[in-house]
Design a protein around this motif. Structure first.
Motif, short mmCIF file in Angstrom:
data_model
loop_
_atom_site.label_atom_id
_atom_site.label_comp_id
_atom_site.label_asym_id
_atom_site.label_seq_id
_atom_site.Cartn_x
_atom_site.Cartn_y
_atom_site.Cartn_z
N ASP A 38 0.81 -1.22 0.00
CA ASP A 38 0.00 0.00 0.00
C ASP A 38 0.84 1.26 0.00
O ASP A 38 0.33 2.35 0.20
CB ASP A 38 -0.95 0.01 1.20
N GLY A 39 2.15 1.13 -0.22
CA GLY A 39 3.03 2.28 -0.27
C GLY A 39 3.67 2.64 1.04
O GLY A 39 4.67 3.38 1.06
N GLU A 40 3.17 2.12 2.17
CA GLU A 40 3.73 2.53 3.46
C GLU A 40 3.84 1.41 4.48
O GLU A 40 4.44 1.61 5.54
CB GLU A 40 2.90 3.67 4.06
N ARG A 41 3.31 0.23 4.20
CA ARG A 41 3.37 -0.87 5.15
C ARG A 41 4.09 -2.06 4.54
O ARG A 41 3.89 -2.41 3.38
CB ARG A 41 1.97 -1.31 5.59
N LEU A 42 4.93 -2.69 5.37
CA LEU A 42 5.61 -3.91 4.97
C LEU A 42 4.84 -5.11 5.51
O LEU A 42 4.65 -5.24 6.72
CB LEU A 42 7.04 -3.92 5.53
N TRP A 43 4.36 -5.96 4.59
CA TRP A 43 3.77 -7.24 4.97
C TRP A 43 4.91 -8.27 4.96
O TRP A 43 5.58 -8.47 3.95
CB TRP A 43 2.72 -7.68 3.98
N LEU A 44 5.12 -8.95 6.09
CA LEU A 44 6.25 -9.86 6.24
C LEU A 44 5.79 -11.15 6.91
O LEU A 44 5.02 -11.11 7.87
CB LEU A 44 7.34 -9.20 7.08
N ALA A 45 6.25 -12.28 6.38
CA ALA A 45 5.93 -13.58 6.98
C ALA A 45 7.17 -14.46 6.92
O ALA A 45 7.91 -14.45 5.93
CB ALA A 45 4.77 -14.25 6.26
N LEU A 46 7.41 -15.20 8.00
CA LEU A 46 8.49 -16.17 8.05
C LEU A 46 7.99 -17.39 8.82
O LEU A 46 6.94 -17.34 9.48
CB LEU A 46 9.74 -15.60 8.69
N ASP A 47 8.73 -18.49 8.72
CA ASP A 47 8.29 -19.72 9.38
C ASP A 47 8.19 -19.51 10.88
O ASP A 47 9.08 -18.92 11.50
CB ASP A 47 9.28 -20.85 9.09
N ALA A 48 7.11 -20.00 11.46
CA ALA A 48 6.93 -19.90 12.90
C ALA A 48 8.02 -20.70 13.61
O ALA A 48 8.45 -21.76 13.13
CB ALA A 48 5.56 -20.42 13.29
N GLY A 49 8.49 -20.20 14.74
CA GLY A 49 9.52 -20.90 15.51
C GLY A 49 10.92 -20.46 15.18
O GLY A 49 11.86 -20.75 15.94
N VAL A 50 11.13 -19.78 14.04
CA VAL A 50 12.47 -19.30 13.67
C VAL A 50 12.91 -18.18 14.61
O VAL A 50 14.08 -18.10 15.01
CB VAL A 50 12.49 -18.81 12.21
N GLY A 51 11.98 -17.33 14.97
CA GLY A 51 12.29 -16.20 15.85
C GLY A 51 11.38 -15.04 15.55
O GLY A 51 10.44 -15.14 14.75
N GLU A 52 11.67 -13.91 16.20
CA GLU A 52 10.87 -12.71 16.02
C GLU A 52 11.50 -11.79 14.98
O GLU A 52 12.70 -11.48 15.08
CB GLU A 52 10.74 -11.95 17.35
N TRP A 86 4.06 -3.81 9.32
CA TRP A 86 4.70 -2.66 9.95
C TRP A 86 4.48 -1.39 9.13
O TRP A 86 4.63 -1.39 7.90
CB TRP A 86 6.21 -2.88 10.07
N LEU A 87 4.17 -0.30 9.82
CA LEU A 87 4.07 1.01 9.18
C LEU A 87 5.47 1.59 9.06
O LEU A 87 6.07 2.02 10.04
CB LEU A 87 3.16 1.92 10.01
N LEU A 88 6.01 1.61 7.84
CA LEU A 88 7.41 1.99 7.63
C LEU A 88 7.67 3.47 7.83
O LEU A 88 8.78 3.88 8.17
CB LEU A 88 7.85 1.57 6.23
N THR A 89 6.65 4.30 7.60
CA THR A 89 6.85 5.75 7.72
C THR A 89 7.26 6.15 9.13
O THR A 89 7.84 7.22 9.32
CB THR A 89 5.58 6.50 7.33
N THR A 90 6.98 5.32 10.12
CA THR A 90 7.28 5.67 11.51
C THR A 90 8.66 5.18 11.96
O THR A 90 9.12 5.58 13.03
CB THR A 90 6.22 5.09 12.45
N VAL A 91 9.31 4.32 11.17
CA VAL A 91 10.57 3.74 11.64
C VAL A 91 11.76 4.00 10.72
O VAL A 91 12.89 4.10 11.19
CB VAL A 91 10.43 2.21 11.87
#
Length: 288
Positions: A38-52, A86-91
């Motif tokens: 959407d121009g400002e949010r990062l959608w991210l997915a990784l395997d559960a259990g790998v970490g945060e 995550w809203l990237l504009t804030t970080v």
């Protein structure tokens, strides 16, 4: 809300398809999905259990954990994955070229690990849109085997097309442009020369101009711009999140002669979203 839901649905669909394509040789934790939709949010997915998942400043090593704004229960749609939005504009620092690494904080402790980009996504006409204010674009280095990074890039100034309508052979354009108190509507040729200059009228949202065939340059193709001959910006469509290899993919109003019997000019969007005007050769057959 409906737009956000559609984006979330598209993210889940593409994530599943990407997973089915395979992820290539593993050299560390690898994202299952990573897109700025959407121009400002990062959608991210990784395997559960790998970490945060987290972000890291390359210059200082500072670890940032943005607030996840996924709706409650959203993660239940993709069991087996740790998903964040995550809203990237804030970080990401508000500087052209500012960059953050995407890392994983291991579940068992230890040093952060760089997250690798996902495998190839299915082909799509989607492209990263600008932020809602049109000033920035966030891009990802997400090719297979590359460390996943998010980078902020400045977008050249532009006017945005708010609305376009047609009646009785005339076309009305309403645009928004920052930094101009009373810009003119301009038609600019491929050499950067202004072929026509027309006054606009202020509205609550921007500036408006109704155009007839007599207002247009005599022949050829032109960029549509706002400003003055010495200081103007091109007009772009409001959302530029799709490539348009064929200008006819989006149907825009056409100009006609006084009798309304013959098309004399057409508005088109260039592949990147810039608005253009193309005069029709009245001597040639019109097969539109």
């Amino acid at each position: 809300m409906k737009i956000t839901q559609r984006l979330e649905g598209r993210a889940r669909t593409v994530a599943r398809a990407a997973r089915d394509l395979g992820r290539g040789p593993a050299n560390g934790p690898r994202a299952a999905y990573a897109r700025v939709l959407d121009g400002e949010r990062l959608w991210l997915a990784l395997d559960a259990g790998v970490g945060e998942p987290a972000l890291r400043r390359a210059d200082t090593g500072e670890i940032l954990q943005p607030v996840d704004d996924l709706p409650p229960g959203q993660a239940d749609h993709e069991p087996g994955f740790r998903s964040v939005r995550w809203l990237l504009t804030t970080v990401v620092p508000e500087t052209d070229g500012a960059e953050l690494e995407v890392v994983v904080l291991p579940s068992g402790g230890g040093s952060p690990q760089r997250l690798l980009g996902p495998g190839g996504h299915p082909e799509s006409p989607a492209r990263t849109d600008t932020t809602p204010d049109g000033r920035w674009r966030f891009v990802l280095d997400a090719d297979p085997g590359l460390v996943l990074r998010v980078r902020r890039l400045a977008v050249p100034p532009a006017a945005r097309l708010l609305s376009v309508s047609a009646a009785h052979g005339a076309v009305t354009l309403e645009c928004e442009v920052p930094g101009h108190e009373r810009p003119d509507l301009l038609f600019v040729d491929n050499d950067g020369q202004v072929a026509a200059r027309l006054e606009t009228t202020p509205t609550k949202r921007g500036f408006v101009r109704t155009l007839g065939d007599a207002d247009l340059p005599a022949s050829g193709g032109y960029r549509v711009a706002l400003g003055t001959p010495d200081d103007f910006v091109p007009v772009f469509r409001w959302h530029t999140d799709l490539h348009l290899p064929d200008p006819t993919n989006v149907l825009l109003p056409m100009f006609t002669d006084e009798d309304g019997d013959r098309v004399t000019a057409r508005l088109r969007f260039a592949p990147g979203g810039a608005l253009r005007l193309q005069r029709v050769d009245l001597e040639a057959a019109d097969d539109a």
